[in-house]
Design an enzyme around this catalytic site. Structure first.
Site, PDB file in Angstrom:
ATOM      1  N   TRP A 103       0.834  -1.210   0.000  1.00  0.00           N
ATOM      2  CA  TRP A 103       0.000   0.000   0.000  1.00  0.00           C
ATOM      3  C   TRP A 103       0.863   1.253   0.000  1.00  0.00           C
ATOM      4  O   TRP A 103       0.523   2.244  -0.641  1.00  0.00           O
ATOM      5  CB  TRP A 103      -0.984  -0.005   1.167  1.00  0.00           C
ATOM      6  CG  TRP A 103      -2.022  -1.078   1.024  1.00  0.00           C
ATOM      7  CD1 TRP A 103      -2.219  -2.144   1.839  1.00  0.00           C
ATOM      8  CD2 TRP A 103      -2.995  -1.191  -0.031  1.00  0.00           C
ATOM      9  NE1 TRP A 103      -3.247  -2.918   1.363  1.00  0.00           N
ATOM     10  CE2 TRP A 103      -3.740  -2.360   0.231  1.00  0.00           C
ATOM     11  CE3 TRP A 103      -3.298  -0.426  -1.156  1.00  0.00           C
ATOM     12  CZ2 TRP A 103      -4.788  -2.778  -0.605  1.00  0.00           C
ATOM     13  CZ3 TRP A 103      -4.329  -0.837  -1.983  1.00  0.00           C
ATOM     14  CH2 TRP A 103      -5.061  -1.997  -1.705  1.00  0.00           C
ATOM     15  N   ASP A 174      -1.117   7.002   6.557  1.00  0.00           N
ATOM     16  CA  ASP A 174      -2.214   6.144   6.123  1.00  0.00           C
ATOM     17  C   ASP A 174      -2.469   5.186   7.284  1.00  0.00           C
ATOM     18  O   ASP A 174      -1.643   4.315   7.563  1.00  0.00           O
ATOM     19  CB  ASP A 174      -1.799   5.378   4.849  1.00  0.00           C
ATOM     20  CG  ASP A 174      -2.834   4.340   4.430  1.00  0.00           C
ATOM     21  OD1 ASP A 174      -3.859   4.177   5.118  1.00  0.00           O
ATOM     22  OD2 ASP A 174      -2.601   3.672   3.391  1.00  0.00           O
ATOM     23  N   LYS A 198     -12.290  -1.190   8.059  1.00  0.00           N
ATOM     24  CA  LYS A 198     -11.646  -2.154   8.967  1.00  0.00           C
ATOM     25  C   LYS A 198     -12.071  -1.875  10.415  1.00  0.00           C
ATOM     26  O   LYS A 198     -12.787  -2.668  11.006  1.00  0.00           O
ATOM     27  CB  LYS A 198     -10.144  -2.129   8.781  1.00  0.00           C
ATOM     28  CG  LYS A 198      -9.754  -2.553   7.352  1.00  0.00           C
ATOM     29  CD  LYS A 198      -8.371  -2.112   6.995  1.00  0.00           C
ATOM     30  CE  LYS A 198      -8.100  -2.010   5.528  1.00  0.00           C
ATOM     31  NZ  LYS A 198      -8.252  -3.207   4.730  1.00  0.00           N
TER      32      LYS A 198
HETATM   33  C1  LIG Z   1      -3.008   0.303   4.661  1.00  0.00           C
HETATM   34  C2  LIG Z   1      -3.948   0.404   3.506  1.00  0.00           C
HETATM   35  N1  LIG Z   1      -3.890   1.479   2.701  1.00  0.00           N
HETATM   36  C3  LIG Z   1      -4.708   1.616   1.644  1.00  0.00           C
HETATM   37  C4  LIG Z   1      -5.639   0.651   1.323  1.00  0.00           C
HETATM   38  C5  LIG Z   1      -6.543   0.847   0.125  1.00  0.00           C
HETATM   39  O1  LIG Z   1      -7.763   1.220   0.644  1.00  0.00           O
HETATM   40  P1  LIG Z   1      -9.064   1.468  -0.263  1.00  0.00           P
HETATM   41  O2  LIG Z   1      -9.445   0.159  -0.829  1.00  0.00           O
HETATM   42  O3  LIG Z   1     -10.020   2.009   0.749  1.00  0.00           O
HETATM   43  O4  LIG Z   1      -8.717   2.471  -1.290  1.00  0.00           O
HETATM   44  C6  LIG Z   1      -5.750  -0.477   2.143  1.00  0.00           C
HETATM   45  C7  LIG Z   1      -6.756  -1.517   1.823  1.00  0.00           C
HETATM   46  O5  LIG Z   1      -6.832  -2.547   2.424  1.00  0.00           O
HETATM   47  C8  LIG Z   1      -4.890  -0.601   3.255  1.00  0.00           C
HETATM   48  O6  LIG Z   1      -4.950  -1.677   4.044  1.00  0.00           O
END
Ligand SMILES: Cc1ncc(COP(=O)(O)O)c(C=O)c1O
Length: 364
Positions: A103, A174, A198
């Protein structure tokens, strides 16, 4: 989570049962108005009261001061990968990213369309991301506009248990997969974002907590819906917001508040993680946790079995036994047992007992 199924999905994930039961009870008649919350106008006073109350709850639970905006946005954390540099990076400026997983890597690859993003450290080490970097590995630029970290690496099973010293450069995080799981000092951050799916509620809502001073001088040459300052000015009601998602967030946050808030949930989360990690460490010939011990995630423990055939058998037999969602992310394999705030201690304890029985029944 029903009584029979223990849901270890990584997100969307299990939600607190009382929050869901409340939604069922209130679905057809919201707050004695005779219509469902799904049917209320986002401009009506009934919805607005719910909206403001939900923001106030988040402020209370996380200790967010008036120096910060609390925003509801859309597009998930993925959209934030772009919105952040779009808003705050001005021509000639750069930002530092600490890359600790898939991510974080995406935050860079998506955000770099909108500015100069530097990788200040990476623990990719050939694709493994098995750890959080040591403080001395961070090559931070004093002139950076901000430093970006991913506090919990959902896929890799690692988590920051300390904060980097950025020498005054704004810190951005994030927190999609660990927000509200342990107390944090929000004043240490200039901006925090998290997809709701989550620890906060259903997918479709993204929380942004932004220091007002950090947004001063932000870019305005883009549509309002992408601008933090404009979303803040409209109290996140610039357009039709996912009202039912916010309603469910209200239920989740009220439930969290009633059970003692973030300090109480942290204790609960540490107990659950200890149950699983202790079982792994007790039988190192069978179970291995591939990540550095000091960086283990409280939310997404990952582990391996002696071979991939046994891992596939565990996923399949677990499902028959009522434990779903334990397959590791497709990019890394192995097993992952996501245990966000709503996962019960009993659910983890049941799984741990079952996992030990599996090891006995399937010797390597
Ligand atoms: C740490 C992290 N960042 C970003 C994301 C992407 O999130 P989204 O699907 O809400 O765009 C996730 C998805 O699981 C994540 O765990």
């Amino acid at each position: 989570m029903s009584n029979d199924v223990v849901n270890f999905n990584a997100g969307p994930a299990t939600l607190p049962r009382p929050a869901l039961e409340r939604a069922r009870a209130e679905l057809l008649d919201f707050d004695h108005t005779g219509i469902s919350v799904l049917e209320h106008s986002h401009r009506g006073k009934e919805y607005e009261a719910l909206h403001d109350h939900t923001i106030a709850l988040l402020r209370k639970l996380m200790g967010i001061s008036d120096d910060y905006h609390v925003l509801f946005m859309q597009g998930g954390a993925t959209a934030q990968f772009a919105f952040l540099p779009m808003n705050v990076l001005r021509p000639g400026e750069s930002a530092d990213y600490v890359v600790t997983g898939n991510w974080a890597k995406k935050a860079v690859s998506e955000g770099k369309h909108y500015g100069n993003l530097r990788v200040a450290a990476t623990t990719e080490d050939g694709g493994s991301f098995k750890r959080i970097p040591k403080p001395e590995e961070l090559k931070l630029e004093a002139s950076a506009r901000y430093v970006h970290i991913t506090t919990n690496n959902t896929i890799m099973g690692t988590q920051w248990h300390w904060l980097p010293d950025t020498s005054g450069v704004p810190l951005v995080a994030d927190m999609s997969s660990d927000i509200l799981s342990t107390p944090i000092d929000v004043s240490k951050f200039d901006l925090v974002y998290a997809g709701a799916q989550k620890n906060i509620g259903p997918s479709g809502v993204t929380i942004v907590i932004a220091k007002k001073a950090f947004l001063e001088g932000a870019n305005t040459n883009m549509a309002k819906v992408f601008q933090y300052a404009e979303v803040a000015k409209a109290n996140s009601l610039l357009n039709t917001i996912p009202t039912f998602g916010i309603y469910l967030i209200r239920n989740v946050l009220e439930h969290l508040d009633q059970r003692g808030g973030v300090p109480a949930i942290e204790k609960h989360n540490r107990e659950k993680a200890a149950l699983l990690y202790d079982a792994i460490d007790e039988d190192p010939a069978y179970f291995t946790c591939p990540v550095a011990k000091e960086d283990r995630s409280l939310m997404n423990p990952v582990f391996r079995l002696p071979n991939e055939e046994l891992e596939a058998a565990m996923v399949s037999e677990a499902k028959d036994a009522g434990f779903i969602g334990i397959k590791g992310h497709r990019s890394v394999g192995g097993l992952r047992v996501s245990m966000y705030n709503a996962m019960t201690r009993e659910g983890v304890a049941r799984f741990v007992e079952w996992m030990k029985q599996f090891a006995t029944a399937h010797p390597a």
